[in-house]
Design a protein around this motif. Sequence first.
Motif, PDB file in Angstrom:
ATOM      1  N   LEU A 107       0.794  -1.223   0.000  1.00  0.00           N
ATOM      2  CA  LEU A 107       0.000   0.000   0.000  1.00  0.00           C
ATOM      3  C   LEU A 107       0.827   1.273   0.000  1.00  0.00           C
ATOM      4  CD1 LEU A 107      -2.856  -0.975   2.489  1.00  0.00           C
ATOM      5  CD2 LEU A 107      -2.987  -0.787  -0.005  1.00  0.00           C
ATOM      6  N   VAL A 108       1.955   1.271   0.699  1.00  0.00           N
ATOM      7  CA  VAL A 108       2.763   2.497   0.767  1.00  0.00           C
ATOM      8  C   VAL A 108       3.269   2.923  -0.608  1.00  0.00           C
ATOM      9  CG1 VAL A 108       4.904   3.503   1.647  1.00  0.00           C
ATOM     10  CG2 VAL A 108       3.372   2.267   3.194  1.00  0.00           C
ATOM     11  N   PRO A 109       3.847   2.022  -1.428  1.00  0.00           N
ATOM     12  CA  PRO A 109       4.261   2.451  -2.769  1.00  0.00           C
ATOM     13  C   PRO A 109       3.093   2.939  -3.626  1.00  0.00           C
ATOM     14  CG  PRO A 109       5.314   0.389  -2.186  1.00  0.00           C
ATOM     15  CD  PRO A 109       4.277   0.646  -1.143  1.00  0.00           C
ATOM     16  N   LEU A 110       1.937   2.277  -3.491  1.00  0.00           N
ATOM     17  CA  LEU A 110       0.759   2.707  -4.239  1.00  0.00           C
ATOM     18  C   LEU A 110       0.318   4.093  -3.800  1.00  0.00           C
ATOM     19  CD1 LEU A 110      -1.583   2.142  -6.203  1.00  0.00           C
ATOM     20  CD2 LEU A 110      -2.790   1.032  -4.292  1.00  0.00           C
ATOM     21  N   PHE A 111       0.317   4.333  -2.503  1.00  0.00           N
ATOM     22  CA  PHE A 111      -0.063   5.633  -1.955  1.00  0.00           C
ATOM     23  C   PHE A 111       0.886   6.721  -2.445  1.00  0.00           C
ATOM     24  CE2 PHE A 111      -0.329   8.705   1.651  1.00  0.00           C
ATOM     25  CZ  PHE A 111      -1.689   8.976   1.571  1.00  0.00           C
ATOM     26  N   MET A 112       2.183   6.419  -2.471  1.00  0.00           N
ATOM     27  CA  MET A 112       3.168   7.379  -2.954  1.00  0.00           C
ATOM     28  C   MET A 112       2.995   7.661  -4.446  1.00  0.00           C
ATOM     29  SD  MET A 112       6.536   5.969  -0.919  1.00  0.00           S
ATOM     30  CE  MET A 112       7.648   7.093  -1.768  1.00  0.00           C
ATOM     31  N   TRP A 113       2.578   6.656  -5.201  1.00  0.00           N
ATOM     32  CA  TRP A 113       2.357   6.832  -6.633  1.00  0.00           C
ATOM     33  C   TRP A 113       1.128   7.694  -6.910  1.00  0.00           C
ATOM     34  CZ3 TRP A 113      -1.426   4.514 -10.054  1.00  0.00           C
ATOM     35  CH2 TRP A 113      -1.156   4.727 -11.411  1.00  0.00           C
ATOM     36  N   LEU A 114       0.100   7.515  -6.075  1.00  0.00           N
ATOM     37  CA  LEU A 114      -1.154   8.238  -6.280  1.00  0.00           C
ATOM     38  C   LEU A 114      -1.113   9.665  -5.752  1.00  0.00           C
ATOM     39  CD1 LEU A 114      -3.742   5.458  -5.352  1.00  0.00           C
ATOM     40  CD2 LEU A 114      -3.290   6.371  -7.634  1.00  0.00           C
ATOM     41  N   PHE A 115      -0.373   9.885  -4.667  1.00  0.00           N
ATOM     42  CA  PHE A 115      -0.422  11.183  -4.000  1.00  0.00           C
ATOM     43  C   PHE A 115       0.983  11.715  -3.752  1.00  0.00           C
ATOM     44  CE2 PHE A 115      -4.100   8.688  -2.570  1.00  0.00           C
ATOM     45  CZ  PHE A 115      -5.131   9.506  -3.016  1.00  0.00           C
ATOM     46  N   ASP A 116       1.112  13.031  -3.862  1.00  0.00           N
ATOM     47  CA  ASP A 116       2.371  13.708  -3.571  1.00  0.00           C
ATOM     48  C   ASP A 116       2.361  14.100  -2.093  1.00  0.00           C
ATOM     49  OD1 ASP A 116       4.738  15.050  -3.652  1.00  0.00           O
ATOM     50  OD2 ASP A 116       3.928  16.849  -4.603  1.00  0.00           O
ATOM     51  N   VAL A 117       2.911  13.237  -1.254  1.00  0.00           N
ATOM     52  CA  VAL A 117       2.879  13.457   0.190  1.00  0.00           C
ATOM     53  C   VAL A 117       4.309  13.436   0.732  1.00  0.00           C
ATOM     54  CG1 VAL A 117       0.575  12.476   0.512  1.00  0.00           C
ATOM     55  CG2 VAL A 117       2.593  10.975   0.602  1.00  0.00           C
ATOM     56  N   PRO A 118       4.516  14.048   1.899  1.00  0.00           N
ATOM     57  CA  PRO A 118       5.854  14.021   2.501  1.00  0.00           C
ATOM     58  C   PRO A 118       6.318  12.590   2.765  1.00  0.00           C
ATOM     59  CG  PRO A 118       4.471  15.657   3.577  1.00  0.00           C
ATOM     60  CD  PRO A 118       3.566  14.859   2.685  1.00  0.00           C
ATOM     61  N   THR A 119       7.591  12.339   2.521  1.00  0.00           N
ATOM     62  CA  THR A 119       8.136  10.989   2.726  1.00  0.00           C
ATOM     63  C   THR A 119       9.242  10.958   3.776  1.00  0.00           C
ATOM     64  OG1 THR A 119       9.742  11.316   0.950  1.00  0.00           O
ATOM     65  CG2 THR A 119       7.621  10.336   0.346  1.00  0.00           C
ATOM     66  N   ASP A 120       9.566  12.106   4.362  1.00  0.00           N
ATOM     67  CA  ASP A 120      10.689  12.159   5.290  1.00  0.00           C
ATOM     68  C   ASP A 120      10.256  12.400   6.731  1.00  0.00           C
ATOM     69  OD1 ASP A 120       9.779  14.716   5.002  1.00  0.00           O
ATOM     70  OD2 ASP A 120      11.754  15.641   4.785  1.00  0.00           O
ATOM     71  N   THR A 121       9.019  12.062   7.049  1.00  0.00           N
ATOM     72  CA  THR A 121       8.473  12.387   8.372  1.00  0.00           C
ATOM     73  C   THR A 121       9.090  11.570   9.492  1.00  0.00           C
ATOM     74  OG1 THR A 121       6.658  10.837   7.975  1.00  0.00           O
ATOM     75  CG2 THR A 121       6.272  13.146   7.419  1.00  0.00           C
ATOM     76  N   GLN A 122       9.735  10.465   9.185  1.00  0.00           N
ATOM     77  CA  GLN A 122      10.354   9.644  10.224  1.00  0.00           C
ATOM     78  C   GLN A 122      11.871   9.623  10.098  1.00  0.00           C
ATOM     79  OE1 GLN A 122       8.245   5.844  10.183  1.00  0.00           O
ATOM     80  NE2 GLN A 122       6.826   6.673  11.678  1.00  0.00           N
TER      81      GLN A 122
END
Length: 235
Positions: A107-122
């Motif tokens: 789900l995470v790769p799919l979510f990243m493909w669909l939406f431009d969201v921050p990826t460095d929060t952790q």
Amino acid sequence: MTAELTPGTSARTVRPGWTEIVVGIAVMAVVGIGLPLVLPDSFDLTGPAGGAFLACLSGVAGTIAFVAAAAVRRRPWGEFGVRRTTPGWIWIGVAGGAVALLAKGALVPLFMWLFDVPTDTQAGYAEGASGGLGFLVVTAIGLAVLTPIGEELLFRGVVTTGLLRYGPVIATVGSAVIFALLHGINVVLPAALVVGLITAELRRRSGSVWPGVVVHAFNNSVTVIAYALAPEIAA
């Protein structure tokens, strides 16, 4: 009002409700989000020490929030699902952790493909896990022990339990959505949603928060290992 029962509760028990939910989430926000904002500038939250500190803070904040919520009407903690469970449910928790991990990987790769969201929060957690043995141990304790316990006490013990008055679907889905949203609209959201759904359902079916703690700890342990080996994945 007629009380709904979960395993181990008495006929006179009234399920925890919105007061406990609001108090718990508010205290979690104040401690977990507000505290880092008021720390002096000299405290570097981006380095290994800061990352290890944040890893522990998430668990401590959840535990403090749970205690505050449970103290609202001073009811036994067993009514929040803080009760012993069986080895069978613990193994189901392990299996649930594996399922959550597989779902996260899809789900995470799919979510990243669909939406431009921050990826460095952790990224801070990755700094702590990769900052040397001492920081790795502290970060592992924070993410794989304290955070699963604190967040499960709050989100499953208080939120899921409180929402059960509206039925199992609202309790499971509603508490999972609240849990995911409080992680922020970022790359972590789908993973948090999956973990929330599985742990809430285990809380409902087992009557205990501990199987959900196992699910949560399983996933966070893998995350710590990944950050220690490849910290750039959180950058």
